[in-house]
Scaffold this active site. Structure first.
Site, PDB file in Angstrom:
ATOM      1  N   PRO A  94     -14.332 -28.938 -27.968  1.00  0.00           N
ATOM      2  CA  PRO A  94     -14.888 -30.059 -27.248  1.00  0.00           C
ATOM      3  C   PRO A  94     -14.532 -30.307 -25.857  1.00  0.00           C
ATOM      4  O   PRO A  94     -15.137 -31.024 -25.286  1.00  0.00           O
ATOM      5  CB  PRO A  94     -14.693 -31.166 -28.454  1.00  0.00           C
ATOM      6  CG  PRO A  94     -13.568 -30.884 -29.108  1.00  0.00           C
ATOM      7  CD  PRO A  94     -13.570 -29.380 -29.297  1.00  0.00           C
ATOM      8  N   GLU A 121      -8.957 -28.668 -34.832  1.00  0.00           N
ATOM      9  CA  GLU A 121      -7.490 -28.866 -34.525  1.00  0.00           C
ATOM     10  C   GLU A 121      -7.061 -27.980 -33.329  1.00  0.00           C
ATOM     11  O   GLU A 121      -6.172 -28.134 -32.593  1.00  0.00           O
ATOM     12  CB  GLU A 121      -6.732 -28.913 -35.616  1.00  0.00           C
ATOM     13  CG  GLU A 121      -6.928 -30.351 -36.361  1.00  0.00           C
ATOM     14  CD  GLU A 121      -7.834 -30.024 -37.531  1.00  0.00           C
ATOM     15  OE1 GLU A 121      -8.640 -29.036 -37.384  1.00  0.00           O
ATOM     16  OE2 GLU A 121      -8.089 -31.085 -38.142  1.00  0.00           O
ATOM     17  N   ARG A 159     -34.150 -17.144 -27.771  1.00  0.00           N
ATOM     18  CA  ARG A 159     -35.580 -17.308 -27.077  1.00  0.00           C
ATOM     19  C   ARG A 159     -35.900 -16.949 -25.576  1.00  0.00           C
ATOM     20  O   ARG A 159     -37.045 -16.807 -25.339  1.00  0.00           O
ATOM     21  CB  ARG A 159     -36.032 -18.651 -27.642  1.00  0.00           C
ATOM     22  CG  ARG A 159     -35.221 -19.648 -26.700  1.00  0.00           C
ATOM     23  CD  ARG A 159     -35.545 -21.423 -27.249  1.00  0.00           C
ATOM     24  NE  ARG A 159     -36.765 -21.767 -26.913  1.00  0.00           N
ATOM     25  CZ  ARG A 159     -36.917 -21.882 -25.439  1.00  0.00           C
ATOM     26  NH1 ARG A 159     -36.256 -21.747 -24.407  1.00  0.00           N
ATOM     27  NH2 ARG A 159     -38.365 -22.400 -25.310  1.00  0.00           N
ATOM     28  N   ASP A 174     -40.705 -23.993 -19.633  1.00  0.00           N
ATOM     29  CA  ASP A 174     -39.822 -24.958 -20.565  1.00  0.00           C
ATOM     30  C   ASP A 174     -39.035 -26.151 -19.761  1.00  0.00           C
ATOM     31  O   ASP A 174     -38.709 -25.846 -18.588  1.00  0.00           O
ATOM     32  CB  ASP A 174     -38.712 -24.004 -21.014  1.00  0.00           C
ATOM     33  CG  ASP A 174     -38.720 -23.937 -22.496  1.00  0.00           C
ATOM     34  OD1 ASP A 174     -39.659 -24.517 -23.039  1.00  0.00           O
ATOM     35  OD2 ASP A 174     -38.016 -23.304 -22.881  1.00  0.00           O
TER      36      ASP A 174
END
Ligand code: ADE
Length: 255
Positions: A94, A121, A159, A174
Protein backbone atom coordinates in the site's frame (compact mmCIF):
# COMPACT_ATOMS: atom_id res chain seq x y z
CA UNK A 1 5.57 -12.44 -25.35
CA UNK A 2 4.72 -11.12 -21.93
CA UNK A 3 5.81 -13.63 -19.32
CA UNK A 4 4.58 -12.93 -15.81
CA UNK A 5 5.87 -14.83 -12.82
CA UNK A 6 3.74 -14.39 -9.73
CA UNK A 7 4.89 -15.28 -6.24
CA UNK A 8 1.81 -16.06 -4.20
CA UNK A 9 0.57 -18.31 -1.45
CA UNK A 10 -2.82 -18.29 -3.19
CA UNK A 11 -2.39 -19.26 -6.85
CA UNK A 12 -6.13 -19.97 -7.23
CA UNK A 13 -6.71 -16.20 -7.40
CA UNK A 14 -5.04 -16.19 -10.81
CA UNK A 15 -7.10 -18.92 -12.48
CA UNK A 16 -10.14 -16.80 -13.42
CA UNK A 17 -7.91 -14.21 -15.11
CA UNK A 18 -6.68 -16.90 -17.48
CA UNK A 19 -10.07 -18.54 -18.03
CA UNK A 20 -12.52 -15.69 -18.41
CA UNK A 21 -13.31 -12.53 -20.29
CA UNK A 22 -11.02 -10.27 -22.27
CA UNK A 23 -7.86 -11.24 -20.36
CA UNK A 24 -8.38 -14.87 -21.35
CA UNK A 25 -7.77 -13.94 -25.00
CA UNK A 26 -4.27 -12.72 -24.15
CA UNK A 27 -3.47 -16.17 -22.75
CA UNK A 28 -5.27 -18.18 -25.44
CA UNK A 29 -3.41 -16.32 -28.19
CA UNK A 30 -0.09 -17.06 -26.50
CA UNK A 31 0.78 -13.37 -26.05
CA UNK A 32 0.77 -13.63 -22.30
CA UNK A 33 2.01 -16.38 -20.03
CA UNK A 34 1.52 -16.58 -16.30
CA UNK A 35 3.43 -18.81 -13.94
CA UNK A 36 2.56 -18.96 -10.25
CA UNK A 37 5.21 -19.83 -7.71
CA UNK A 38 4.34 -20.74 -4.14
CA UNK A 39 7.11 -19.83 -1.69
CA UNK A 40 5.98 -22.75 0.48
CA UNK A 41 7.47 -25.02 -2.17
CA UNK A 42 10.86 -23.43 -1.49
CA UNK A 43 10.96 -23.98 2.25
CA UNK A 44 13.27 -26.55 3.82
CA UNK A 45 11.62 -27.26 7.20
CA UNK A 46 8.99 -29.89 7.97
CA UNK A 47 6.31 -27.25 8.60
CA UNK A 48 7.02 -25.42 5.33
CA UNK A 49 7.24 -22.15 7.23
CA UNK A 50 7.00 -18.97 5.17
CA UNK A 51 6.64 -16.36 7.90
CA UNK A 52 7.59 -15.55 11.48
CA UNK A 53 6.96 -12.97 14.18
CA UNK A 54 8.51 -9.53 13.75
CA UNK A 55 11.68 -8.67 15.66
CA UNK A 56 10.84 -5.90 18.08
CA UNK A 57 7.34 -7.24 18.61
CA UNK A 58 4.03 -6.07 17.27
CA UNK A 59 1.09 -7.65 15.49
CA UNK A 60 1.14 -9.75 12.36
CA UNK A 61 3.71 -11.93 10.70
CA UNK A 62 6.57 -11.10 8.39
CA UNK A 63 7.44 -13.19 5.34
CA UNK A 64 10.82 -14.89 5.64
CA UNK A 65 13.53 -13.76 3.25
CA UNK A 66 15.05 -17.17 2.51
CA UNK A 67 12.09 -18.95 0.83
CA UNK A 68 11.52 -15.84 -1.27
CA UNK A 69 15.20 -15.74 -2.29
CA UNK A 70 14.91 -19.33 -3.44
CA UNK A 71 11.67 -18.67 -5.28
CA UNK A 72 13.24 -15.70 -7.07
CA UNK A 73 16.26 -17.81 -8.00
CA UNK A 74 13.99 -20.47 -9.47
CA UNK A 75 12.12 -17.84 -11.48
CA UNK A 76 15.38 -16.36 -12.78
CA UNK A 77 16.50 -19.84 -13.85
CA UNK A 78 13.17 -20.53 -15.57
CA UNK A 79 13.30 -17.25 -17.48
CA UNK A 80 16.85 -17.93 -18.53
CA UNK A 81 15.90 -21.47 -19.67
CA UNK A 82 13.17 -19.86 -21.80
CA UNK A 83 15.81 -17.50 -23.32
CA UNK A 84 14.23 -14.47 -21.66
CA UNK A 85 16.18 -11.62 -20.09
CA UNK A 86 15.86 -11.15 -16.33
CA UNK A 87 12.66 -9.29 -15.45
CA UNK A 88 12.12 -6.63 -12.79
CA UNK A 89 10.63 -7.66 -9.45
CA UNK A 90 7.64 -5.62 -8.29
CA UNK A 91 6.33 -5.91 -4.76
CA UNK A 92 2.70 -5.01 -4.04
CA UNK A 93 2.42 -2.77 -1.05
CA UNK A 94 0.00 0.00 0.00
CA UNK A 95 2.95 2.37 0.33
CA UNK A 96 4.28 1.72 -3.17
CA UNK A 97 4.10 3.90 -6.27
CA UNK A 98 0.49 4.20 -7.46
CA UNK A 99 -0.32 1.93 -10.40
CA UNK A 100 -1.47 4.04 -13.36
CA UNK A 101 -2.03 3.59 -17.08
CA UNK A 102 1.57 4.54 -17.83
CA UNK A 103 2.86 1.71 -15.63
CA UNK A 104 0.37 -0.66 -17.26
CA UNK A 105 1.64 0.36 -20.71
CA UNK A 106 5.25 -0.12 -19.62
CA UNK A 107 4.42 -3.64 -18.48
CA UNK A 108 2.39 -4.50 -21.60
CA UNK A 109 5.27 -3.41 -23.85
CA UNK A 110 7.89 -5.34 -21.91
CA UNK A 111 8.71 -9.04 -21.92
CA UNK A 112 7.59 -9.51 -18.35
CA UNK A 113 7.89 -8.95 -14.65
CA UNK A 114 7.98 -10.91 -11.45
CA UNK A 115 5.13 -9.91 -9.17
CA UNK A 116 5.62 -10.53 -5.48
CA UNK A 117 2.29 -10.73 -3.65
CA UNK A 118 3.05 -10.42 0.03
CA UNK A 119 0.78 -10.44 3.01
CA UNK A 120 0.24 -6.88 4.00
CA UNK A 121 2.24 -6.86 7.26
CA UNK A 122 5.19 -7.31 5.02
CA UNK A 123 8.32 -8.98 3.90
CA UNK A 124 11.71 -9.02 5.63
CA UNK A 125 13.30 -5.74 4.58
CA UNK A 126 16.56 -7.43 3.59
CA UNK A 127 14.76 -9.34 0.84
CA UNK A 128 13.29 -6.07 -0.42
CA UNK A 129 16.71 -4.38 -0.37
CA UNK A 130 18.33 -7.23 -2.24
CA UNK A 131 15.75 -8.28 -4.80
CA UNK A 132 12.85 -5.83 -5.26
CA UNK A 133 13.07 -3.22 -8.03
CA UNK A 134 9.86 -1.32 -7.31
CA UNK A 135 6.97 -1.28 -4.87
CA UNK A 136 3.56 -0.65 -6.41
CA UNK A 137 0.15 0.10 -4.93
CA UNK A 138 -3.41 -0.11 -6.15
CA UNK A 139 -4.48 2.84 -4.02
CA UNK A 140 -4.63 4.35 -0.59
CA UNK A 141 -6.31 1.46 1.13
CA UNK A 142 -5.06 -1.77 2.65
CA UNK A 143 -5.67 -5.13 1.03
CA UNK A 144 -5.00 -8.37 2.90
CA UNK A 145 -2.40 -9.24 0.29
CA UNK A 146 -1.04 -8.22 -3.09
CA UNK A 147 -3.04 -10.72 -5.17
CA UNK A 148 -6.00 -8.49 -6.00
CA UNK A 149 -3.71 -5.61 -6.91
CA UNK A 150 -1.68 -7.95 -9.15
CA UNK A 151 -4.88 -9.11 -10.85
CA UNK A 152 -5.91 -5.52 -11.52
CA UNK A 153 -2.52 -4.76 -13.06
CA UNK A 154 -2.52 -7.91 -15.19
CA UNK A 155 -6.08 -7.40 -16.41
CA UNK A 156 -5.21 -3.84 -17.46
CA UNK A 157 -2.03 -5.00 -19.24
CA UNK A 158 -3.72 -7.94 -21.01
CA UNK A 159 -6.21 -5.73 -22.81
CA UNK A 160 -3.40 -3.61 -24.30
CA UNK A 161 -1.83 -6.57 -26.08
CA UNK A 162 -2.42 -6.54 -29.86
CA UNK A 163 -5.68 -8.17 -30.93
CA UNK A 164 -7.00 -8.73 -27.42
CA UNK A 165 -9.70 -6.09 -27.72
CA UNK A 166 -12.28 -6.53 -30.47
CA UNK A 167 -11.49 -3.28 -32.20
CA UNK A 168 -8.01 -1.83 -32.36
CA UNK A 169 -9.56 1.54 -31.58
CA UNK A 170 -11.10 0.61 -28.27
CA UNK A 171 -7.91 0.69 -26.25
CA UNK A 172 -6.76 3.91 -27.90
CA UNK A 173 -9.96 5.82 -27.31
CA UNK A 174 -10.13 4.55 -23.80
CA UNK A 175 -10.23 6.65 -20.71
CA UNK A 176 -6.73 7.67 -19.67
CA UNK A 177 -5.00 6.42 -22.83
CA UNK A 178 -5.36 10.05 -23.90
CA UNK A 179 -5.36 11.12 -20.25
CA UNK A 180 -9.03 12.06 -20.06
CA UNK A 181 -11.87 10.13 -18.49
CA UNK A 182 -14.27 8.90 -21.09
CA UNK A 183 -17.44 10.71 -22.26
CA UNK A 184 -20.82 9.15 -21.32
CA UNK A 185 -22.08 6.27 -23.44
CA UNK A 186 -25.63 5.35 -24.51
CA UNK A 187 -27.16 2.39 -26.28
CA UNK A 188 -30.69 1.27 -27.17
CA UNK A 189 -33.46 2.00 -26.42
CA UNK A 190 -33.71 5.75 -27.19
CA UNK A 191 -35.99 6.20 -24.17
CA UNK A 192 -35.20 4.53 -20.87
CA UNK A 193 -37.71 5.15 -18.08
CA UNK A 194 -38.42 8.65 -19.32
CA UNK A 195 -34.82 9.58 -20.08
CA UNK A 196 -33.83 10.20 -23.67
CA UNK A 197 -30.50 9.73 -25.41
CA UNK A 198 -28.92 13.17 -26.14
CA UNK A 199 -30.13 14.38 -29.57
CA UNK A 200 -26.65 15.00 -30.90
CA UNK A 201 -25.84 11.26 -30.77
CA UNK A 202 -28.79 10.55 -33.08
CA UNK A 203 -27.87 13.35 -35.51
CA UNK A 204 -25.45 11.37 -37.67
CA UNK A 205 -23.22 14.47 -37.71
CA UNK A 206 -19.85 12.95 -36.85
CA UNK A 207 -18.04 16.24 -36.30
CA UNK A 208 -20.71 17.44 -33.86
CA UNK A 209 -20.68 14.08 -32.09
CA UNK A 210 -16.90 14.19 -31.71
CA UNK A 211 -17.09 17.74 -30.34
CA UNK A 212 -19.87 16.79 -27.91
CA UNK A 213 -17.88 13.81 -26.67
CA UNK A 214 -14.75 15.88 -26.18
CA UNK A 215 -16.71 18.50 -24.26
CA UNK A 216 -18.44 15.95 -22.07
CA UNK A 217 -15.13 14.36 -21.31
CA UNK A 218 -13.61 17.75 -20.42
CA UNK A 219 -16.62 18.61 -18.28
CA UNK A 220 -16.43 15.33 -16.35
CA UNK A 221 -12.69 15.62 -15.89
CA UNK A 222 -12.95 19.18 -14.61
CA UNK A 223 -15.65 18.12 -12.14
CA UNK A 224 -14.05 14.93 -10.89
CA UNK A 225 -10.31 15.13 -11.58
CA UNK A 226 -9.36 18.81 -11.95
CA UNK A 227 -5.71 17.96 -11.44
CA UNK A 228 -5.77 16.05 -14.76
CA UNK A 229 -7.01 19.16 -16.58
CA UNK A 230 -4.21 21.19 -15.02
CA UNK A 231 -1.67 18.54 -16.08
CA UNK A 232 -2.98 18.50 -19.67
CA UNK A 233 -2.95 22.30 -19.80
CA UNK A 234 0.63 22.36 -18.51
CA UNK A 235 1.63 19.78 -21.14
CA UNK A 236 0.04 21.90 -23.90
CA UNK A 237 -2.44 19.13 -24.71
CA UNK A 238 -5.57 21.28 -24.64
CA UNK A 239 -6.67 22.94 -27.88
CA UNK A 240 -7.94 26.52 -28.07
CA UNK A 241 -11.45 25.11 -28.41
CA UNK A 242 -10.91 22.97 -25.30
CA UNK A 243 -9.72 25.99 -23.33
CA UNK A 244 -12.67 28.11 -24.54
CA UNK A 245 -15.08 25.38 -23.46
CA UNK A 246 -13.39 25.00 -20.07
CA UNK A 247 -13.33 28.78 -19.58
CA UNK A 248 -17.11 28.81 -20.10
CA UNK A 249 -17.32 26.29 -17.24
CA UNK A 250 -15.34 28.64 -15.02
CA UNK A 251 -11.90 27.09 -15.44
CA UNK A 252 -8.92 29.42 -15.54
CA UNK A 253 -5.54 27.96 -16.48
CA UNK A 254 -3.83 29.11 -13.27
CA UNK A 255 -6.56 27.88 -10.92
N1 ADE B 1 -1.15 -4.89 -0.48
C1 ADE B 1 -1.89 -4.44 0.54
N2 ADE B 1 -2.51 -3.33 0.22
C2 ADE B 1 -2.17 -3.07 -1.06
C3 ADE B 1 -2.50 -2.04 -1.96
N3 ADE B 1 -3.32 -1.05 -1.64
N4 ADE B 1 -1.96 -2.08 -3.19
C4 ADE B 1 -1.12 -3.06 -3.53
N5 ADE B 1 -0.78 -4.05 -2.74
C5 ADE B 1 -1.31 -4.06 -1.51
Amino acid sequence: MLRIDVITLFPAYFEPLQRQGVSRRAFDSGQMQLHCWNPRDFTTDAHRTIDDRPYGGGPGMVMLAEPLERTLDAIAAARSAASLAPAPVWLFSPTGQRIDQRLVETLAQSDGATLLCARYEGVDERLIDRRVDAEVSLGDFVLSGGEIAALALLDAASRLLPGVLGSAESAQQDSFANALPSHPHYTRPEQHRGQAVPDVLLSGDHARIAQWRREQSLRLTLQRRPELIAALAAAGQLSKADLRFLAALGYTPTS
